[in-house]
Design an enzyme around this catalytic site. Structure first.
Site, short mmCIF file in Angstrom:
data_model
loop_
_atom_site.label_atom_id
_atom_site.label_comp_id
_atom_site.label_asym_id
_atom_site.label_seq_id
_atom_site.Cartn_x
_atom_site.Cartn_y
_atom_site.Cartn_z
N GLY A 122 -2.04 12.62 2.72
CA GLY A 122 -2.55 13.90 3.73
C GLY A 122 -4.09 14.97 3.18
O GLY A 122 -5.03 15.25 3.52
N GLN A 123 -4.98 13.41 1.81
CA GLN A 123 -6.28 13.93 1.49
C GLN A 123 -7.00 12.68 1.88
O GLN A 123 -7.86 12.71 1.31
CB GLN A 123 -5.76 14.37 0.03
CG GLN A 123 -4.97 15.22 -0.56
CD GLN A 123 -5.07 15.47 -2.01
OE1 GLN A 123 -6.11 16.03 -2.38
NE2 GLN A 123 -3.55 15.61 -2.79
N GLY A 124 -6.54 11.48 2.71
CA GLY A 124 -7.35 10.71 2.62
C GLY A 124 -7.25 10.36 1.80
O GLY A 124 -7.77 8.77 1.53
N GLY A 157 -5.14 7.35 0.99
CA GLY A 157 -4.34 6.00 1.66
C GLY A 157 -5.97 5.70 1.86
O GLY A 157 -6.11 4.40 1.76
N LYS A 158 -6.44 5.99 2.86
CA LYS A 158 -7.58 5.23 3.62
C LYS A 158 -8.97 4.87 2.28
O LYS A 158 -8.77 3.90 2.44
CB LYS A 158 -8.07 6.90 4.72
CG LYS A 158 -9.94 6.34 5.11
CD LYS A 158 -9.76 7.10 5.94
CE LYS A 158 -11.82 6.75 6.01
NZ LYS A 158 -12.69 8.33 7.00
N TYR A 201 -4.16 1.55 11.44
CA TYR A 201 -5.54 0.34 10.44
C TYR A 201 -6.22 0.64 12.33
O TYR A 201 -7.27 0.17 11.81
CB TYR A 201 -4.64 -0.55 10.65
CG TYR A 201 -3.66 -0.14 9.23
CD1 TYR A 201 -4.43 -0.66 8.47
CD2 TYR A 201 -1.95 0.24 8.92
CE1 TYR A 201 -4.33 -0.21 7.20
CE2 TYR A 201 -1.53 0.01 8.04
CZ TYR A 201 -2.80 0.18 7.15
OH TYR A 201 -2.01 -0.12 5.64
N VAL A 218 0.59 -1.31 -0.08
CA VAL A 218 0.24 0.04 0.12
C VAL A 218 0.68 1.67 -0.04
O VAL A 218 1.79 1.80 0.52
CB VAL A 218 -1.01 0.31 1.21
CG1 VAL A 218 -1.86 1.45 0.97
CG2 VAL A 218 -2.05 -1.18 1.06
N LEU A 219 0.38 1.81 -0.40
CA LEU A 219 1.78 3.77 -1.33
C LEU A 219 0.63 4.10 -1.88
O LEU A 219 0.12 3.98 -3.16
CB LEU A 219 2.68 2.66 -1.90
CG LEU A 219 3.23 2.81 -3.32
CD1 LEU A 219 4.61 3.56 -3.43
CD2 LEU A 219 2.57 1.01 -3.56
N ASP A 246 3.85 -0.87 8.99
CA ASP A 246 4.72 -0.86 10.17
C ASP A 246 4.59 -0.14 11.38
O ASP A 246 3.28 0.54 11.52
CB ASP A 246 5.87 0.57 9.46
CG ASP A 246 6.71 0.31 8.11
OD1 ASP A 246 7.32 -1.20 8.29
OD2 ASP A 246 7.13 1.01 6.98
#
Length: 246
Positions: free
Chosen positions: A190-192, A194-195, A225, A182-183, A218
Site C-alpha cells: 500500500g506504499q507503492g 510493488g510498483k 499491470y 514479484v512479492l 494473477d
C-alpha cells in the site's frame, strides 16, 4: 485457469504477487552491457553473489524516515547482492505462497538473469559509557577537570536489514526477459513499493539491452499491470502452458 498476455508501450510498471496470466513489455532497446547474477546457498542460508557485479548493481533509496531519537529507516531497492534463501521463503509464506525446497530456491536465484530485492534497513544509534580509566586518561592533562569528567559517552549504532520484497528475471541474455516471483511483505504493501520494484527492475533490464519484457500475473492484478503500461494479448498473442499429467 484463464491465461492471457499483456504487452505495453514505454510507461511505468505494483503487485503483491503474481502467477497465471502472461504479460509483456515491448520497448525500444537501450545500449548497455549485461551480466548474470550468480548465487549459491551458503551454510547460513544466504544466496551469495559470486560474480563481479559491482558495475551492474544498483542501490536506490525508495523511502527514508528519521526518528526523533536519531534513528533512520530506509527502504532500499537493490539489483544485486545477497538474498537469504530462508528469509525469502518466510516472505513467500507471508503472502500465502507454498514453501519450496531451499536448495531449489537457491538454484532458481543462481540461474536468474537478475535478482532484485527490497530491504528495510534500520539504523538505531546507541550510547555506551566509557570506562572511568578511559575518561581519566582523556582528562589527565587537565588540572581543572571535575569529577564529572570521569565518565563520558561515545556514540555507535546498530544496523538491521530485513527482506521485504523481491522479484527476479530469467532471460536469453539478448532480446527477452521474463519477470517472476514479484512479492512485497503484506506489512509494507500500500506504499507503492510493488510498483517501484517493478519499475526499477524494468529500468535495470533495459540498461542491459533487453527490449522485450514479459511476466506472469494473477487475474486480479492484470488491471494493475495495464495501468503500468502492459497490454493483455498484444496483437492476439497468447501464452501457452504445458502441465505434465502424471
Amino acid at each position: 485457469l484463464q491465461q492471457s498476455i499483456l504487452s505495453c508501450s514505454k510507461q511505468s510498471p505494483e503487485p503483491n504477487g503474481h502467477r497465471r496470466s502472461f504479460a509483456g513489455w515491448g520497448v525500444p532497446h537501450s545500449s548497455s552491457t549485461h551480466r548474470t547474477n550468480a548465487f549459491q546457498l551458503a551454510a547460513d542460508g544466504a544466496a551469495t553473489d559470486n560474480g563481479d557485479l559491482d558495475s551492474d548493481s544498483e542501490d536506490v533509496v525508495l523511502i527514508e524516515k528519521r526518528g526523533g531519537d536519531g534513528s533512520i529507516a530506509r527502504i532500499v531497492f537493490s539489483s544485486g547482492g545477497e538474498v537469504d534463501v530462508y528469509e525469502l521463503e518466510n516472505l513467500c509464506q507471508k503472502v500465502g505462497w507454498p514453501r519450496r525446497p531451499a536448495q531449489k530456491v537457491a538454484s532458481a536465484l543462481k540461474n536468474s538473469f537478475m535478482v532484485a530485492s527490497v530491504h528495510l534497513i534500520t539504523i538505531v544509534p546507541s550510547t555506551t559509557p566509557e570506562s572511568s580509566s578511559d575518561a581519566a586518561r582523556s582528562t589527565a592533562d587537565s588540572d581543572t577537570a571535575s569529577s564529572d569528567d570521569a565518565a563520558s559517552t561515545s556514540s555507535s549504532s546498530t544496523t538491521t536489514r530485513q527482506l521485504i520484497g523481491l522479484a527476479r528475471a530469467t532471460s536469453d541474455h539478448a532480446f527477452n526477459a521474463t519477470i517472476w516471483d514479484v512479492l512485497i511483505d503484506p506489512a509494507y504493501q500500500g506504499q507503492g513499493l510493488g510498483k517501484a520494484l517493478v519499475e526499477q527492475m524494468v529500468r535495470a533490464l533495459l540498461q542491459r539491452d533487453i527490449g522485450n519484457i514479459t511476466l506472469f500475473a494473477d487475474a486480479n492484478v492484470v488491471d494493475f499491470y495495464r495501468q503500468l503500461g502492459f497490454e493483455a494479448d498484444p496483437e492476439g498473442i497468447k501464452g501457452m502452458f504445458f502441465y505434465p499429467r502424471f
